[in-house]
Design a protein around this motif. Structure first.
Motif, PDB file in Angstrom:
ATOM      1  N   GLN A 101       0.820  -1.213   0.000  1.00  7.67           N
ATOM      2  CA  GLN A 101       0.000   0.000   0.000  1.00  7.67           C
ATOM      3  C   GLN A 101       0.856   1.266   0.000  1.00  7.67           C
ATOM      4  N   TYR A 102       1.959   1.238   0.742  1.00 10.59           N
ATOM      5  CA  TYR A 102       2.841   2.412   0.730  1.00 10.59           C
ATOM      6  C   TYR A 102       3.372   2.641  -0.683  1.00 10.59           C
ATOM      7  N   ILE A 103       3.875   1.592  -1.291  1.00  9.61           N
ATOM      8  CA  ILE A 103       4.433   1.729  -2.630  1.00  9.61           C
ATOM      9  C   ILE A 103       3.347   2.141  -3.629  1.00  9.61           C
ATOM     10  N   ARG A 104       2.173   1.535  -3.540  1.00  7.59           N
ATOM     11  CA  ARG A 104       1.075   1.879  -4.448  1.00  7.59           C
ATOM     12  C   ARG A 104       0.732   3.362  -4.358  1.00  7.59           C
ATOM     13  N   THR A 105       0.744   3.880  -3.147  1.00  4.26           N
ATOM     14  CA  THR A 105       0.357   5.273  -2.928  1.00  4.26           C
ATOM     15  C   THR A 105       1.492   6.252  -3.231  1.00  4.26           C
ATOM     16  N   HIS A 106       2.707   5.940  -2.787  1.00  2.00           N
ATOM     17  CA  HIS A 106       3.815   6.903  -2.846  1.00  2.00           C
ATOM     18  C   HIS A 106       4.861   6.644  -3.923  1.00  2.00           C
ATOM     19  N   GLU A 107       4.981   5.411  -4.376  1.00  3.47           N
ATOM     20  CA  GLU A 107       6.003   5.052  -5.367  1.00  3.47           C
ATOM     21  C   GLU A 107       5.418   4.112  -6.427  1.00  3.47           C
ATOM     22  N   PRO A 108       4.311   4.494  -7.055  1.00  8.88           N
ATOM     23  CA  PRO A 108       3.637   3.556  -7.975  1.00  8.88           C
ATOM     24  C   PRO A 108       4.515   3.098  -9.140  1.00  8.88           C
ATOM     25  N   GLY A 109       5.457   3.902  -9.553  1.00  9.00           N
ATOM     26  CA  GLY A 109       6.364   3.500 -10.622  1.00  9.00           C
ATOM     27  C   GLY A 109       7.141   2.244 -10.262  1.00  9.00           C
ATOM     28  N   ARG A 110       7.429   2.066  -8.984  1.00 11.08           N
ATOM     29  CA  ARG A 110       8.126   0.866  -8.524  1.00 11.08           C
ATOM     30  C   ARG A 110       7.314  -0.383  -8.828  1.00 11.08           C
ATOM     31  N   LEU A 111       5.995  -0.310  -8.643  1.00 14.26           N
ATOM     32  CA  LEU A 111       5.153  -1.475  -8.907  1.00 14.26           C
ATOM     33  C   LEU A 111       5.129  -1.809 -10.391  1.00 14.26           C
ATOM     34  N   LEU A 112       5.093  -0.794 -11.218  1.00 13.49           N
ATOM     35  CA  LEU A 112       5.134  -1.047 -12.657  1.00 13.49           C
ATOM     36  C   LEU A 112       6.463  -1.664 -13.058  1.00 13.49           C
ATOM     37  N   THR A 113       7.542  -1.225 -12.413  1.00 14.73           N
ATOM     38  CA  THR A 113       8.877  -1.749 -12.715  1.00 14.73           C
ATOM     39  C   THR A 113       8.957  -3.244 -12.423  1.00 14.73           C
ATOM     40  N   ILE A 114       8.351  -3.690 -11.326  1.00 10.79           N
ATOM     41  CA  ILE A 114       8.418  -5.114 -10.996  1.00 10.79           C
ATOM     42  C   ILE A 114       7.286  -5.925 -11.610  1.00 10.79           C
ATOM     43  N   ASP A 120      17.137  -6.779 -17.740  1.00  9.06           N
ATOM     44  CA  ASP A 120      17.569  -7.988 -17.036  1.00  9.06           C
ATOM     45  C   ASP A 120      16.947  -8.059 -15.640  1.00  9.06           C
ATOM     46  N   SER A 121      15.713  -7.579 -15.528  1.00  8.05           N
ATOM     47  CA  SER A 121      14.995  -7.566 -14.263  1.00  8.05           C
ATOM     48  C   SER A 121      14.929  -8.960 -13.647  1.00  8.05           C
ATOM     49  N   GLU A 122      15.232  -9.037 -12.352  1.00  6.77           N
ATOM     50  CA  GLU A 122      15.171 -10.311 -11.637  1.00  6.77           C
ATOM     51  C   GLU A 122      13.738 -10.714 -11.300  1.00  6.77           C
ATOM     52  N   LEU A 123      12.857  -9.747 -11.209  1.00  6.41           N
ATOM     53  CA  LEU A 123      11.511 -10.042 -10.737  1.00  6.41           C
ATOM     54  C   LEU A 123      10.483  -9.520 -11.726  1.00  6.41           C
ATOM     55  N   ASN A 124       9.645 -10.406 -12.212  1.00 10.81           N
ATOM     56  CA  ASN A 124       8.515 -10.054 -13.044  1.00 10.81           C
ATOM     57  C   ASN A 124       7.303 -10.549 -12.275  1.00 10.81           C
ATOM     58  N   LEU A 125       6.615  -9.641 -11.623  1.00 12.89           N
ATOM     59  CA  LEU A 125       5.543  -9.998 -10.712  1.00 12.89           C
ATOM     60  C   LEU A 125       4.445 -10.818 -11.377  1.00 12.89           C
ATOM     61  N   VAL A 126       4.028 -10.422 -12.574  1.00 14.57           N
ATOM     62  CA  VAL A 126       2.955 -11.148 -13.252  1.00 14.57           C
ATOM     63  C   VAL A 126       3.362 -12.601 -13.486  1.00 14.57           C
ATOM     64  N   GLU A 127       4.535 -12.815 -14.052  1.00 17.56           N
ATOM     65  CA  GLU A 127       4.977 -14.187 -14.328  1.00 17.56           C
ATOM     66  C   GLU A 127       5.231 -14.975 -13.053  1.00 17.56           C
ATOM     67  N   THR A 128       5.806 -14.331 -12.047  1.00 21.63           N
ATOM     68  CA  THR A 128       6.107 -15.014 -10.794  1.00 21.63           C
ATOM     69  C   THR A 128       4.829 -15.474 -10.102  1.00 21.63           C
ATOM     70  N   VAL A 129       3.861 -14.580  -9.966  1.00 19.41           N
ATOM     71  CA  VAL A 129       2.622 -14.949  -9.283  1.00 19.41           C
ATOM     72  C   VAL A 129       1.827 -15.939 -10.127  1.00 19.41           C
ATOM     73  N   ALA A 130       1.821 -15.779 -11.440  1.00 21.84           N
ATOM     74  CA  ALA A 130       1.103 -16.724 -12.304  1.00 21.84           C
ATOM     75  C   ALA A 130       1.687 -18.125 -12.168  1.00 21.84           C
TER      76      ALA A 130
END
Length: 190
Positions: A101-114, A120-130
């Motif tokens: 929630q903090y990131i969503r509210t204050h640093e939303p770009g971070r969520l898009l990045t992951i 060479d991103s280590e974390l792809n949230l969509v693929e990881t959670v899927a």
């Protein structure tokens, strides 16, 4: 980091607490180490750098969410019900997760990045959670699925993320969950 140690667990928990308080942008391995009660050298040995720490925190928190989901969702329910309850669970979990929630509210770009693959991103949230969600969707077999289990899991994950990221939706969580269930299902009879 290949295995969990007492110090890595303390560092991850401390990092999540600090992210919930002040976000990722100001996070340093030194402050995380101090909060965890370990040396700065230990933090660097465990994660290498801030990017390594942030990637490890992401994987750790996804793992926690998935473990909680596996214990909360009836894997013997019909596929549409699994999708519906998984969607509702994830939305509520993310709404209660202080760091998210903090990131969503204050640093939303971070969520898009992951959330999306890039470089060479280590974390792809969509693929990881899927990847973690796929067995939940596939638990009852493919007969009721309009998509492959992997595609169905991705639809649910993308639906959850888009609804969780955008505040002020005109849709209720229940409407989002029903839409996700219909999107992946051939029919509603179990």
């Amino acid at each position: 980091m290949t295995s969990s140690t007492r110090s890595s667990d303390a560092l991850l928990d401390s990092a999540v607490e600090l992210i919930a308080e002040s976000g990722v942008d100001g996070l340093t391995l030194s402050t995380v180490a101090r909060r965890a009660g370990v040396s700065r050298a230990t933090a660097y040995r465990e994660f290498g750098d801030k990017d390594g720490l942030v990637a490890a925190v992401g994987r750790h928190e996804v793992g926690r969410m998935v473990a909680a989901a596996y214990s909360a969702i009836d894997l013997f329910a019909p596929v549409p019900e699994i999708a519906r309850t998984a969607t509702l669970f994830a939305l509520r979990y993310l709404r209660d997760h202080r760091a998210f929630q903090y990131i969503r509210t204050h640093e939303p770009g971070r969520l898009l990045t992951i959330a999306i693959p890039h470089g060479d991103s280590e974390l792809n949230l969509v693929e990881t959670v899927a990847t973690f969600a796929e067995p939940l969707i596939a638990a009852r077999g493919d007969a009721m699925l309009a998509l492959s289990p992997r595609q169905a899991a991705e639809v649910v994950v993308r639906t959850v993320l888009s609804h969780a990221l955008i505040s002020g939706s005109g849709l209720t969580d229940e409407q989002v969950a029903e839409t996700a269930a219909r999107a992946i299902s051939r029919g509603r009879d179990g």
